[in-house]
Design a protein around this motif. Structure first.
Motif, PDB file in Angstrom:
ATOM      1  N   UNK A   1     -79.783  89.477  35.826  1.00 49.07           N
ATOM      2  CA  UNK A   1     -81.205  89.789  36.645  1.00 49.07           C
ATOM      3  C   UNK A   1     -82.165  89.548  35.421  1.00 49.07           C
ATOM      4  N   UNK A   2     -82.123  89.616  34.302  1.00 54.69           N
ATOM      5  CA  UNK A   2     -83.075  89.287  33.281  1.00 54.69           C
ATOM      6  C   UNK A   2     -83.201  87.828  33.324  1.00 54.69           C
ATOM      7  N   UNK A   3     -82.216  87.067  33.677  1.00 53.86           N
ATOM      8  CA  UNK A   3     -82.197  85.433  33.479  1.00 53.86           C
ATOM      9  C   UNK A   3     -83.104  84.840  34.443  1.00 53.86           C
ATOM     10  N   UNK A   4     -83.457  85.658  35.536  1.00 54.07           N
ATOM     11  CA  UNK A   4     -84.489  85.226  36.489  1.00 54.07           C
ATOM     12  C   UNK A   4     -85.874  85.933  36.534  1.00 54.07           C
ATOM     13  N   UNK A   5     -85.918  86.692  35.530  1.00 50.48           N
ATOM     14  CA  UNK A   5     -87.256  87.482  35.354  1.00 50.48           C
ATOM     15  C   UNK A   5     -88.325  86.574  34.976  1.00 50.48           C
ATOM     16  N   UNK A   6     -89.659  86.917  35.387  1.00 43.76           N
ATOM     17  CA  UNK A   6     -89.939  87.984  36.407  1.00 43.76           C
ATOM     18  C   UNK A   6     -89.728  87.502  37.690  1.00 43.76           C
ATOM     19  N   UNK A   7     -89.370  88.105  38.769  1.00 43.73           N
ATOM     20  CA  UNK A   7     -88.998  87.833  39.960  1.00 43.73           C
ATOM     21  C   UNK A   7     -89.673  88.603  40.889  1.00 43.73           C
ATOM     22  N   UNK A   8     -90.227  87.987  41.986  1.00 44.45           N
ATOM     23  CA  UNK A   8     -90.121  86.484  42.415  1.00 44.45           C
ATOM     24  C   UNK A   8     -90.928  85.715  41.277  1.00 44.45           C
TER      25      UNK A   8
ATOM     26  N   UNK B   1     -93.931  83.210  39.755  1.00 39.80           N
ATOM     27  CA  UNK B   1     -94.558  82.032  39.998  1.00 39.80           C
ATOM     28  C   UNK B   1     -93.589  80.912  40.220  1.00 39.80           C
ATOM     29  N   UNK B   2     -92.140  81.084  40.089  1.00 40.05           N
ATOM     30  CA  UNK B   2     -91.295  80.166  40.423  1.00 40.05           C
ATOM     31  C   UNK B   2     -91.020  80.060  41.818  1.00 40.05           C
ATOM     32  N   UNK B   3     -90.363  79.095  42.115  1.00 40.54           N
ATOM     33  CA  UNK B   3     -89.931  78.964  43.526  1.00 40.54           C
ATOM     34  C   UNK B   3     -88.855  79.998  44.074  1.00 40.54           C
TER      35      UNK B   3
END
Length: 372
Positions: free
Chosen positions: A215-222, A224-226
């Motif tokens: 989960x930290x690999x995609x943080x912060x989620x969502x 500003x990334x697509x």
């Protein structure tokens, strides 16, 4: 059947293609059990209705399943989740008591279940858009009210179906006694944020290093990334593992495997659920990620929201906040304390009681006001 709801479909989207063409013969293993369910679910009441058929909706044949003990009862049109996960193959798990008080219509939507199994979908890709589903829902409502001699119907949406249902109610309020949202989507991006934060919080509390790392690999989620499919798969995996799909369960096998015992769905229909998921998911995802009903300040018909206290697939708090401020002829929030996202399956008794107290009186002349 591999999944339900947009969240669960996304969580398995990366592996669904490996199973989409796998259509095993289940007759020998489950055939006798299906016959028992079939016999139990036969409608034998003289004024009852039990029909399953294709109707011409939106230019294609779409499948309807209609069940009830008394044709005089109000019609409840159930708009399933997914976007291609029909509820009909698991209705045997929860619906029978509802049929004493409602004629329940299940509609296998464009690209879903029996509709995609029986309707060639080549060339339909361009029609897989939210607005087309809304148009279809309105056509279905008009069709069933004519066929069964009703002025209006009760509209119920579940998960993805709440997106379709909300739009249909806003556009054609004249068709509906009331709207019931179950696992309501109000603001997709806000839902994603709340769901992700819950999953990460639970992973840390349980010392789940693998989950925290993912989960930290995609943080912060969502952020500003697509919001790509790959990010959603990670973001939804762990909240659902920690009970955000079915409360207090790390999996929902009862639902995923439930269609194997459906007396109405043949093997090709069960396998078509996977095919429909793959067909619709990526086409609808960009639009779905832009869904935001937060600006809707006035709702033209009575609105009742069934909210799972533990729902972290479509988190309930944004729905509760919206319901508090919206203006409507009648509104009611019903909390399900032992449910997450699968309310009719998790708390079928309270689902029935809540429909009888807060919804059915809106559709039955002389029944009195719904209970506050």
């Amino acid at each position: 059947m591999r999944s339900t709801l947009l969240g669960a479909l996304l969580a398995i989207a990366g592996i669904a293609s490996a199973h989409a063409q796998d259509c095993p013969d289940t007759a020998a293993r489950y055939g006798e059990a299906r016959e028992i369910v079939r016999d139990l679910h036969r409608i034998v009441a003289p004024n009852g209705v039990q029909e399953s058929y294709a109707a011409r909706i939106g230019g294609i044949e779409q499948w309807l399943t209609v069940r009830g003990q008394d044709r005089a009862n109000p019609i409840l049109l159930f708009v399933h989740g997914g976007p291609a996960s029909p509820a009909a193959p698991t209705l045997w798990q929860f619906q029978r008591p509802l049929e004493e008080y409602f004629t329940v219509v299940h509609w296998d939507q464009r690209g879903a279940g029996m509709t995609i199994a029986r309707t060639p979908h080549e060339g339909l890709g361009e029609t897989v858009r939210i607005q087309r589903y809304v148009d279809d829902a309105i056509e279905v409502a008009e069709y069933v009210r004519r066929r069964y001699g009703k002025d209006k119907v009760i509209l119920v949406g579940h998960s993805w179906g709440t997106v379709v249902g909300m739009h249909a109610a806003l556009r054609r309020p004249d068709l509906f006694h009331a709207y019931v949202g179950i696992g309501q989507v109000i603001d997709t991006r806000e839902n994603e944020r709340i769901s992700f934060e819950y999953g990460l919080r639970q992973a840390k509390a349980h010392g789940n290093a693998e989950a925290v790392r993912e989960m930290e690999s995609i943080a912060p989620y969502p952020g500003d990334q697509p919001i790509t499919r790959e990010r959603i798969i990670i973001a939804r995996k762990w909240p659902q593992y920690y009970g955000g799909l079915t409360a207090f369960r790390d999996e929902s096998t009862y639902y995923y495997r439930g269609p194997r015992l459906s007396p109405d769905y043949e093997d090709r229909d069960r396998c078509a659920i996977n095919q429909g998921s793959l067909f619709t998911l990526e086409r609808l995802l960009p639009e779905f990620l832009q869904v935001d009903f937060d600006h809707v300040a006035s709702f033209p018909i009575p609105v009742v929201m069934f909210m799972g206290r533990h729902d972290y697939t479509t988190p309930s708090q944004p729905t509760a906040n919206w319901l508090e401020r919206v203006k409507s002829p009648y509104k009611r929030a019903v909390w399900f304390e032992r449910s997450a996202h699968m309310i009719p399956w998790e708390e079928p008794g309270k689902t029935l009681v809540s429909l009888l107290e807060h919804v059915r009186p809106l559709a039955v002349s002389g029944a009195g006001a719904p209970r506050e």
